[in-house]
Each structure stands twice: as C-alpha cells, then as structure tokens.
Write a protein that holds these residues in place. Structure first.
Motif, PDB file in Angstrom:
ATOM      1  N   LEU A 100       8.105  -2.998  -7.287  1.00 45.50           N
ATOM      2  CA  LEU A 100       7.469  -2.211  -6.239  1.00 45.50           C
ATOM      3  C   LEU A 100       5.957  -2.431  -6.198  1.00 45.50           C
ATOM      4  CD1 LEU A 100       9.473   1.099  -6.667  1.00 45.50           C
ATOM      5  CD2 LEU A 100       9.587  -0.465  -4.725  1.00 45.50           C
ATOM      6  N   ALA A 101       5.366  -2.691  -7.357  1.00 46.12           N
ATOM      7  CA  ALA A 101       3.919  -2.935  -7.392  1.00 46.12           C
ATOM      8  C   ALA A 101       3.525  -4.143  -6.556  1.00 46.12           C
ATOM      9  CB  ALA A 101       3.452  -3.120  -8.836  1.00 46.12           C
ATOM     10  N   VAL A 102       4.455  -5.072  -6.367  1.00 48.29           N
ATOM     11  CA  VAL A 102       4.180  -6.251  -5.521  1.00 48.29           C
ATOM     12  C   VAL A 102       3.682  -5.810  -4.151  1.00 48.29           C
ATOM     13  CG1 VAL A 102       5.245  -8.200  -4.330  1.00 48.29           C
ATOM     14  CG2 VAL A 102       5.809  -7.752  -6.729  1.00 48.29           C
ATOM     15  N   TRP A 103       4.243  -4.711  -3.631  1.00 47.53           N
ATOM     16  CA  TRP A 103       3.916  -4.272  -2.277  1.00 47.53           C
ATOM     17  C   TRP A 103       2.532  -3.626  -2.188  1.00 47.53           C
ATOM     18  CZ3 TRP A 103       6.898  -5.949   1.513  1.00 47.53           C
ATOM     19  CH2 TRP A 103       8.198  -6.348   1.198  1.00 47.53           C
ATOM     20  N   VAL A 104       1.949  -3.230  -3.311  1.00 49.97           N
ATOM     21  CA  VAL A 104       0.659  -2.540  -3.245  1.00 49.97           C
ATOM     22  C   VAL A 104      -0.482  -3.292  -3.926  1.00 49.97           C
ATOM     23  CG1 VAL A 104       1.622  -0.244  -2.920  1.00 49.97           C
ATOM     24  CG2 VAL A 104       1.272  -1.089  -5.229  1.00 49.97           C
ATOM     25  N   VAL A 105      -0.160  -4.218  -4.842  1.00 51.07           N
ATOM     26  CA  VAL A 105      -1.235  -4.979  -5.492  1.00 51.07           C
ATOM     27  C   VAL A 105      -1.044  -6.492  -5.366  1.00 51.07           C
ATOM     28  CG1 VAL A 105      -1.723  -3.132  -7.137  1.00 51.07           C
ATOM     29  CG2 VAL A 105      -0.143  -4.970  -7.782  1.00 51.07           C
TER      30      VAL A 105
END
Length: 225
Positions: free
Chosen positions: A69-74
């Motif tokens: 999920l962090a891919v989508w924000v960082v």
C-alpha cells in the motif's frame, strides 16, 4: 485538515486502543505510523482516510499489505527500501518522513549505555532484540489495536473482561478475554459484518494456577457476573 492529517489523527486513536499512547513509546509511534500509511493509501479510493471502514483496515493489516500500500503514497522504490538516506528524498513531506522512520533499522549503539539509547530514548517491549524496521514487524501489533477498536464499534467483549466458558471442552471454567477474532472476507477485502466470531481467552485450568490461552467461539463464552 489535509488527508495525511486525517490519517495521522485517526491512526493515533486506533493505536491507543490497545496500548498506552506517548511519543516516548516505540510501539505506539510505530503502530500509529503503520496505520496512518495504510489509511492514507486506502483513502485514495475515495472519501479519504476518515471514511476507510475499520474492517477493511484490519483486513489489510492482517494480510501484511503495508509495503504494497505504501507504493501508492511514497512510490515503488521508496516503499520497498530500507534505511533510505534522508538527503535523497523530500523529508518536508510528512508522509515520506513517517515512512523513513518506519523503514529504518535499529542497530545496537556503539559504546556502553542504557538500552533506551538504541531506541532514540524510547521504551520498547515488542521484539526488543530485533534491529528490523518497524514496517517489517509492527503490522501484527497494529492489527491487534485495530481489532480492539473494531470490537468497540461492534459491541464485542472488551479485552480483560472476565468470562465463564458455557460450551465446549472447558465448560464451567473462568477466564479473561485476551484478544478478539473476526472472520475475514478475502473476496471483498474486509471483515465479515457483525461481532467477533470468537475470542482468545486465558483460562484457568487444573491445577488452578496454570493459565492457558484458548480460542473459543463467541457462543462458548459469557460475561462472568
């Protein structure tokens, strides 16, 4: 209030559901950060972090989806990295700053001194012997905190509630609730609606001073009046 501020505020409340809150407590800071990143990413689907159902949040934490999920924000590169050099990224972005903290390692400090030096002056009880980044080890603890919050939403028994076993092999014995167990709907990426399907109960078995954590279905326990 920005989306990240919403995520951070809600994450703080959720993290506090299962532990003491404080900036000097490693588990709380790590749990809040992991939940905030997860909420920030899930909120992109619509409605923002405040509108993410707690059951959906729990499903993703129990599935250990934090880095995905962090891919989508960082971004992809930063999401899968460890010990990123702060000089190479925009640390004025609070999301990135939080992610760098979650993905740093915690090696033993050089020289002699109290163990708290290892955690930048914070106390730590979860996996204190591991130098691994919080992103790698905190998701199960974060899921526990979210389970307790979801239990509040769905009128479940609180952790610590004294119960009597009313069915199964341990019928008649007393114990205390340790954890809540919700059924997962993998197709929807959510929990099954309604109260927990079971509880982990610390039961006093024979001899009476021996306690055994036991998973019981919800219909096998009742509050001990």
């Amino acid at each position: 209030m920005t989306g990240w501020e919403q995520a951070y505020e809600r994450a703080g409340a959720l993290a506090a559901a299962g532990q003491p809150a404080g900036e000097d407590i490693w588990e709380y800071v790590a749990t809040r950060g992991a939940i905030a990143i997860t909420l920030q990413a899930l909120g992109l689907a619509g409605g923002g972090p405040k509108e993410v159902p707690t059951g959906v949040l729990l499903w993703h934490l129990e599935e250990h989806h934090l880095r995905e999920l962090a891919v989508w924000v960082v971004g992809d590169e930063l999401a899968w990295a460890t010990d990123t050099d702060p000089a190479t990224v925009d640390t004025s972005d609070p999301v990135i700053a939080a992610w760098l903290w979650l993905t740093r390692t915690w090696p033993e400090p050089e020289g002699k001194g109290p163990i708290r030096r290892r955690w930048d002056g914070m106390s730590r009880g979860v996996a204190p012997g591991l130098p691994d980044p919080a992103a790698n080890i905190i998701q199960e603890w974060a899921a526990y905190c979210v389970r307790l919050a979801l239990g509040k939403e769905r009128s479940a028994l609180d952790v610590g509630t004294r119960v009597r076993v009313v069915g199964g092999a341990y019928i008649g014995l007393a114990g205390r609730v340790q954890d809540l167990c919700f059924e997962m709907d993998d197709e929807r990426g959510d929990t099954i609606p309604g109260p927990p399907h079971g509880y982990e109960v610390l039961i006093a078995v024979d001899p009476p001073h021996e306690f055994r954590p036991t998973l019981l279905s919800a219909d096998q326990v009742a509050p001990d009046q």
